[in-house]
Structure formats: C-alpha cells, structure tokens
Design an enzyme around this catalytic site. Structure first.
Site, short mmCIF file in Angstrom:
data_model
loop_
_atom_site.label_atom_id
_atom_site.label_comp_id
_atom_site.label_asym_id
_atom_site.label_seq_id
_atom_site.Cartn_x
_atom_site.Cartn_y
_atom_site.Cartn_z
N ASP A 192 23.01 39.50 47.93
CA ASP A 192 24.13 37.82 47.73
C ASP A 192 25.03 38.42 49.24
OD1 ASP A 192 26.57 36.90 46.99
OD2 ASP A 192 26.70 37.19 45.27
N GLN A 195 30.23 37.06 50.41
CA GLN A 195 31.82 37.81 50.77
C GLN A 195 31.33 38.97 51.93
OE1 GLN A 195 34.11 37.50 49.76
NE2 GLN A 195 33.68 35.96 47.53
N1 PMP Z 1 28.61 35.91 45.07
C1 PMP Z 1 30.09 36.10 45.36
C2 PMP Z 1 30.05 37.96 46.13
C3 PMP Z 1 30.76 35.60 45.16
O1 PMP Z 1 32.16 36.06 45.62
C4 PMP Z 1 30.94 33.85 44.89
C5 PMP Z 1 31.90 33.22 45.45
N2 PMP Z 1 33.38 33.82 44.63
C6 PMP Z 1 29.54 33.52 44.70
C7 PMP Z 1 28.51 34.45 45.04
C8 PMP Z 1 29.58 32.32 43.95
O2 PMP Z 1 30.22 31.06 45.20
P1 PMP Z 1 29.71 29.73 45.31
O3 PMP Z 1 30.72 29.78 44.23
O4 PMP Z 1 29.98 29.32 46.51
O5 PMP Z 1 27.99 29.32 45.06
#
Ligand code: PMP
Length: 398
Positions: A192, A195
C-alpha cells in the site's frame, strides 16, 4: 518560504491557513488543474471506442498518462498499470481477484499498522473463503516486528499486504526484506503505497513486490483516481472483478471473453480527466529535484519534532522516526478532538481521531491522536503556527 509553494493556487487564495493535513489529501499544483481543464476544453471524448479524431486524441492523452505512471514507479510497462478510483479500490480489486486462491488452508498476512483500506478487503475475502487473517505486531519502539513477520509468513500464506509508509507513524517499512521473506514461501506481496508516492522515489522492481497500490489525490493529483500496479505475468492469471463495457473482448448471450490486462480490470468509462491529472502530477514531481524536496521535508519534520519537544507535555505516537513528514501525537490531559477544533479556529488544519487505523490505536492503547502531516509547500511558519496553536489549546483546556 517554500520554493515550491507558488505552484499551488489554493495556498495563495487561503494564505492564512497552515494546511497540515497532507496525508489525508494534498493540494494541487497549477499544472494539474491546467491539464484537467485542457482535457475538458479541448479533448473531451470517450476513450478507446471512438472512430473520430477527438476520441483518438483523448485516448492518446489517457494512455500517455498510463505510460507516465509506469515510468514513474520504476520504468515498468504501461500494461502493468490498472486505473482505479484510489488505493482502496486497488486493494479491493486484488482481494477479490485472489478469492479463488484462498480457502480454509490459506493465510493472509497483514500488519497492526495497516490503514482500514488494507485490512477490511482482506477480512471480507477471508469471510468468503474461510482463510485466516494473521496480523504482524509492532516492536516496543513502534516498528514492524520483522521476527514476528518471518514467523507469521509460511507456506500457507497466499498474500502479505503491508503499507510502504504508515499513515500514522510516518515510518517506512523494509519492503525489500519483506519481499524476500514472502518470496521464500511462494506468497504474493501487495504494498500500500498511498503515503509513499508523495514523498519517495518508488521503484517497484527494486522493492520486489507483486502489487503496488496508490491514490492520485495524496500525490498532488485529483481525487477519484488511483493505480494498481501488478506484474504483467501475474495480472494475466487474475480474472476480471467487475463486468461491463471496456473490459471485454467479445460478449455472447451465453457468456463473455475478457480483454487482456490492464483493460480486463477497467470496466466502464474511466475517470479520463483524473488519469490525465495524475500524469501531470507525476510529471510535476519529476520536474523537481526529489532529493532536495525530501531533504526539505525532512528538515521541516525535524523542526516540528524539536518544537513539540520544547513545548513539553507532548507524547509522540511511536518512538521510531523517519524523514517522512508525518508526526502523530497527543497533548497530556487534553482530548485530541478538542485540539483539532481549537487549532482550526486559529487557521491550522490537522487531522484528529483514529486515522482509519483502529487496530493500531488499540494496540497502542490510545483512543486517538492528532496528526500533523507536512508537504513540500509547507514552511517553518506553518510549524510555528501549529506550536502556537497547541499552546493556546493547552491554556484553554487545562
Ligand atoms: N492506505 C493508506 C496508508 C492511507 O493513508 C490511505 C488514505 N488515508 C489509504 C490507504 C486509502 O486511500 P484512499 O482513500 O485514497 O483510497
């Protein structure tokens, strides 16, 4: 003053605000706004199916953006880049497509620090298949416990899903080492990168992962667009997950034949302007000296930590640090949401709460915390405003 601040029109318009909620979403540079505007003003047509020149032009811009993403994450092939709505949808895509490989004898390995987006899709896949979700804890200093990770990954493991950078702790996980452990057991590794992409130069080949997910809107691009990168030979083995136009080769009344990746995973009309906006955002990042930007962000992060320390009564969440500008903390005796409200009254925008990481908060025995997340357009005066605001919050609330 940040040398890059002038690229961001919103910051000029709202000059009084110290925007320190960049991990939630970033502001957008003029070049991104221009690219999206120009798409709607000059090139708007649906992609791929049109017989007319406008459609061909829109398709060319759209596919050029895909090639930009592929180049940006380590000179990969464009057909390894799947457009999604964001990190969340990218992870849901993989979790759904791996369902046929899961079952009561299989494990999904995650970590305690994951965002809900990298937990709930796996819980849902486990509920459907009887697979077990195993979570790797953190060490006492708040880093990923690599010994525990090695213990949890086994030949039962189908997939390991881990954040590149924690959205609460700001730490960078050792993805290459995790990949080595994962590969030794023949499991897949999903990273993921929500960040990470805004701050680090990401090279998916060097990281050794199988899938890499990220959102455009945290990396200076528009909302509603994201990316799933997957190794070509792997994407070819995965089935479609949503049905409709665009993702098919042929449709019959008794069935259908899906297209090759990445189109197989892109049912329906995509967010064309969003993809073009993300392409422009990544080109914007590539036009900067990334080392200089990271050093700038790192210096600001150090300044923030020093000033919080000088303020006193501040408990940082996690003692492990990195040069990623995400700092979470609590102020002794004050509720985090009260701090957020008082900071807002003083023109300081931070995030408070569990940050979509409830299992992490539970493991740290915290109801929540304040998160200040900085970006390349922030500067010392934003940090000073935050620290001053925290002083006011304490005077009012204690
Ligand atoms: N993973 C991480 C580490 C995040 O910080 C976030 C958003 N805060 C997400 C996933 C989800 O991202 P999104 O809402 O843009 O799909």
């Amino acid at each position: 003053m940040s040398p890059w601040r002038h690229h961001f029109p919103l910051l000029r318009a709202r000059d009084a605000v110290a925007y320190l909620d960049n991990a939630a979403t970033s502001q957008k540079p003029q070049v991104v706004l221009d690219a999206m505007h120009s798409h709607y003003r000059e090139f708007n047509a649906n992609v791929h199916r049109a017989t007319h020149q406008l459609g061909a032009d829109a398709t060319e811009m759209f596919e050029r953006a895909r090639a930009t993403v592929a180049r940006h994450i380590g000179n990969r092939k464009p057909n390894e880049v799947v457009w999604t709505r964001g990190t969340t949808e990218s992870i849901n895509l993989v979790a759904n497509c791996l369902v046929p490989s899961l079952g009561p004898e299989r494990d999904i390995v995650v970590t305690t620090m994951e965002h809900h987006s990298n937990l709930v899709p796996w819980h849902m896949a486990a509920e459907r298949t009887g697979a077990t979700v195993r979570a790797v804890p953190l060490t006492a200093s708040g880093e990923l416990d690599m010994v525990a990770l090695a213990r949890n990954v086994s030949d039962r493991t189908c997939v390991v899903a881990v954040a590149h950078v924690s959205n609460v702790l700001g730490i960078v996980n050792p993805v290459r080492d995790i990949a080595d452990i994962t590969q030794a057991h023949g499991a897949l590794l999903l990273v993921d990168g929500a960040q990470a992409v805004p701050h680090l130069c990401v090279d998916v080949t060097g990281l050794g992962c199988d899938f890499y997910a990220f959102s455009s809107h945290k990396a200076y691009g528009p909302t509603g667009t994201g990316v799933l990168w997957g190794r070509e030979e792997l994407l070819e083995t995965l089935g479609p997950w949503q049905g409709g136009g665009e993702m098919i080769e042929t449709v019959r009344l008794d069935g259908f034949t899906p297209q090759a990746p990445p189109y197989r995973f892109e049912a329906g009309t995509p967010h064309i302007a969003g993809a073009i906006g993300l392409g422009a955002a990544l080109e914007f990042l590539e036009s900067l000296d990334r080392e200089e930007v990271l050093a700038y962000e790192s210096r600001l992060t150090d300044l923030l930590r020093t000033r919080l320390d000088e303020l006193g009564g501040v408990q940082l969440v996690g003692s492990a640090t990195s040069n990623i500008p995400i700092v979470s903390f609590n102020l002794e005796g004050v509720h985090h949401s009260d701090i957020g409200t008082i900071l807002d009254q003083q023109g300081v925008a931070v995030r408070t709460g569990h940050h979509c990481a409830q299992p992490l908060m539970t493991s740290l025995d915290l109801p929540g915390c304040v998160r200040a997340s900085l970006s390349l357009y922030n500067d010392d005066s934003d940090v000073e405003k935050l620290v001053k605001g925290l002083g006011v919050a304490r005077d009012l609330l204690l």
